[in-house]
Design a protein around this motif. Structure first.
Motif, short mmCIF file in Angstrom:
data_model
loop_
_atom_site.label_atom_id
_atom_site.label_comp_id
_atom_site.label_asym_id
_atom_site.label_seq_id
_atom_site.Cartn_x
_atom_site.Cartn_y
_atom_site.Cartn_z
N GLU A 1 47.81 22.94 -73.17
CA GLU A 1 46.88 23.37 -72.03
C GLU A 1 47.73 24.32 -71.13
O GLU A 1 49.09 24.13 -70.45
CB GLU A 1 46.56 22.02 -71.32
N PRO A 2 46.74 25.27 -70.34
CA PRO A 2 47.66 26.25 -69.68
C PRO A 2 48.21 25.70 -68.48
O PRO A 2 47.61 24.75 -67.57
CB PRO A 2 46.35 27.16 -69.21
N ALA A 3 49.24 26.02 -68.04
CA ALA A 3 49.85 25.83 -66.69
C ALA A 3 49.37 27.07 -65.79
O ALA A 3 48.97 27.83 -66.00
CB ALA A 3 51.56 25.77 -67.04
N ALA A 4 49.87 26.74 -64.59
CA ALA A 4 49.64 27.76 -63.56
C ALA A 4 49.97 29.23 -64.02
O ALA A 4 51.07 29.61 -64.59
CB ALA A 4 50.31 27.66 -62.16
N ALA A 5 49.25 30.35 -63.98
CA ALA A 5 49.37 31.55 -64.47
C ALA A 5 50.42 32.17 -63.87
O ALA A 5 50.58 31.80 -62.36
CB ALA A 5 48.19 32.51 -64.29
N PHE A 6 51.32 33.08 -64.26
CA PHE A 6 52.14 33.84 -63.58
C PHE A 6 51.70 34.90 -62.74
O PHE A 6 50.42 35.35 -63.18
CB PHE A 6 53.24 34.60 -64.66
N ALA A 7 52.47 35.50 -61.70
CA ALA A 7 51.91 36.47 -61.07
C ALA A 7 51.74 37.72 -61.75
O ALA A 7 52.64 38.01 -62.58
CB ALA A 7 52.83 36.62 -59.93
N PRO A 8 50.76 38.60 -61.50
CA PRO A 8 50.76 39.86 -62.32
C PRO A 8 51.90 40.81 -62.03
O PRO A 8 52.50 40.67 -60.74
CB PRO A 8 49.39 40.28 -61.81
#
Length: 483
Positions: A436-443
């Protein structure tokens, strides 16, 4: 002595040494504001050192009465070292800009240049004195680089551990050199080889010297049982520094070990082969098993580097030109896979722009950053040696050389042990694609980092097989220079 000819053969190291001294003076007067300019000037100096390899520096023979050797083997190794060093300099400014608490200072690229100069001397050494001078120049700069983030306790700890254990390894190596010198009466590789051929009452002392020399070199390439510094140093050092440690010094250390084994101790191949086989198998197994429980991606890649050194040593154990060519081919592909992996780690940042290093944070990255997930999957599959990726050919090259040299059991055990290592590489891929997706990385908007990720991923993909004629032919020519 023809000093002009000798200086022409050592021109790459002269360029690096003079360039680093000039930039050190610029940094002293220019201060923090000169950092970016010095970084790009350092890359230009490394490029200049690469250009200086053309001519006598790549085929001139012996310089300074046998202290230094300019041959195809050294040239091949230096090209890999210079590429890795330049990339490590390019990666640093952006990393430090986005990391709270520490700024990039102009000493960083200067230290990389000095370390690179030491590595150039290492791979061209044909005397124990040159070997040690080059090794210590590389190591002293590396100790400072590991602790470069002065306000970060992990970085300070990494530098201290590296320094203490590195000093111990240098002492072991020096003791081995003193034994070899004492029983052979010379420090030149050719003279030492003659002493090993002679046998007689000196042979026992020379064997002890051989063991201590190989123990010291095993520390420098992080081979088991002298690997203990690697996970802590890789985790604590700034990520661009870790990328540097995992690539350029690794190539230099392996190349130095190959030159010492083949040129200085070639007649004692049956003795040092036993040491190399043990270090190879122990590194493969421990690097694979110890990585399974790691939750930090940099520690995982540290154990991966130990594992990969084990595979490279299988080529050295063969003790043939094909084996040495296999080692050079392996290291070429290895630095692309490793630098690519660390380029992805540099992209792992939370929305406060702070580095994130846990494997768990990669969860679901295939949905939040699909391009980055694909690149890391390519690097992981390639490091595992899964066909048709180029990492498979790297392992095939060393196993093929081992079988051709009659070391069939070694190849079989190495292949079986590589299956263990595949587990933790596949665990990373599973985390990215199935959790399940964790917090997305900063672009990220860095075109340099993005371009380097694409280039390295393309190189270790099946497209890399197009380079086999070039890499294989050059590696074989370099290997034959030692025999």
């Amino acid at each position: 002595m023809n000093y002009a000819a000798n200086l022409a053969m050592t021109l790459p190291e002269a360029v690096l040494a003079i360039g680093s001294i000039v930039l050190m003076l610029v940094a002293a007067w220019g201060g923090q504001a000169s950092t970016r300019a010095i970084s790009w000037a350092s890359v230009a100096i490394i490029a200049g050192a690469g250009i200086a390899l053309i001519g006598p520096a790549s085929s001139g023979g012996e310089a300074f009465d046998g202290l230094y050797r300019a041959d195809a083997f050294a040239t091949f190794s230096k090209v890999l070292i210079f590429i890795a060093a330049a990339i490590s300099i390019v990666l640093a400014p952006r990393f430090f800009e986005r990391t709270a608490g520490d700024d990039l200072r102009p000493e960083y690229p200067v230290l990389i240049l000095l370390s690179t100069c030491g590595m150039g001397i290492m791979v061209s050494a044909s005397d124990m004195l040159t070997l040690y001078v080059g090794l210590e120049l590389q190591s002293l700069a590396a100790y400072v680089l590991a602790s470069f983030m002065r306000r970060d306790t992990r970085s300070a700890e990494a530098g201290l551990k590296y320094f203490v254990l590195g000093a111990l390894a240098s002492g072991i190596l020096l003791y081995g050199i003193s034994l070899v010198y004492g029983f052979s009466g010379t420090t030149t590789f050719d003279g030492i080889a003659d002493a090993y051929t002679g046998g007689g009452t000196r042979s026992l002392g020379l064997m002890f010297g051989l063991v201590f020399v190989f123990a010291g070199l095993a520390f420098k390439i992080a081979a088991v049982p002298f690997h203990m510094w690697t996970p802590d140093v890789y985790e604590g050092a700034p990520t661009p520094v870790t990328a540097f440690f995992a690539s350029a010094p690794k190539v230099a250390g392996v190349a130095l070990a190959v030159r010492v084994a083949v040129e200085a101790m070639g007649p004692a191949v049956e003795q040092w082969r036993q040491i190399v086989i043990f270090a190879a198998l122990a590194s493969i197994v421990l690097g694979a098993v110890a990585a399974i429980g790691q939750s930090n991606i940099k520690r995982l890649l540290a154990y991966s580097s130990i594992n990969n050194v084990g595979f490279a040593l299988i080529g050295l154990a063969a003790g043939t030109p094909e084996g040495v060519a296999g080692v050079l081919t392996y290291m070429t592909i290895y630095i692309a896979m490793t630098l690519g992996s660390f380029l992805v780690v540099l992209q792992m940042r939370d929305h406060d722009n702070q580095p994130v290093e846990t494997v768990a944070s990669l969860a679901g990255m295939s949905r939040t950053r699909p391009g980055l997930a694909l690149a890391l999957a390519i690097f992981m599959f390639s490091l595992a040696g899964i066909p048709p990726l180029f990492g498979f050919y790297a392992k095939f090259a060393v196993f093929d050389a081992a079988v051709a040299a009659g070391l069939f059991p070694l190849a079989v055990v190495g292949i079986c042990a590589s299956v263990i290592g595949a587990y933790y590489y596949l665990r990373v891929v599973k985390t990215m694609y199935f959790d399940e997706p964790a917090a997305a990385f900063a672009p990220s908007d860095s075109k340099v980092e993005g371009g380097l990720i694409v280039l390295t991923a393309a190189f270790v993909s099946p497209l890399g097989y197009l380079a086999i004629p070039l890499i294989g032919g050059w590696a074989m020519a370099a290997a034959r220079a030692l025999f």
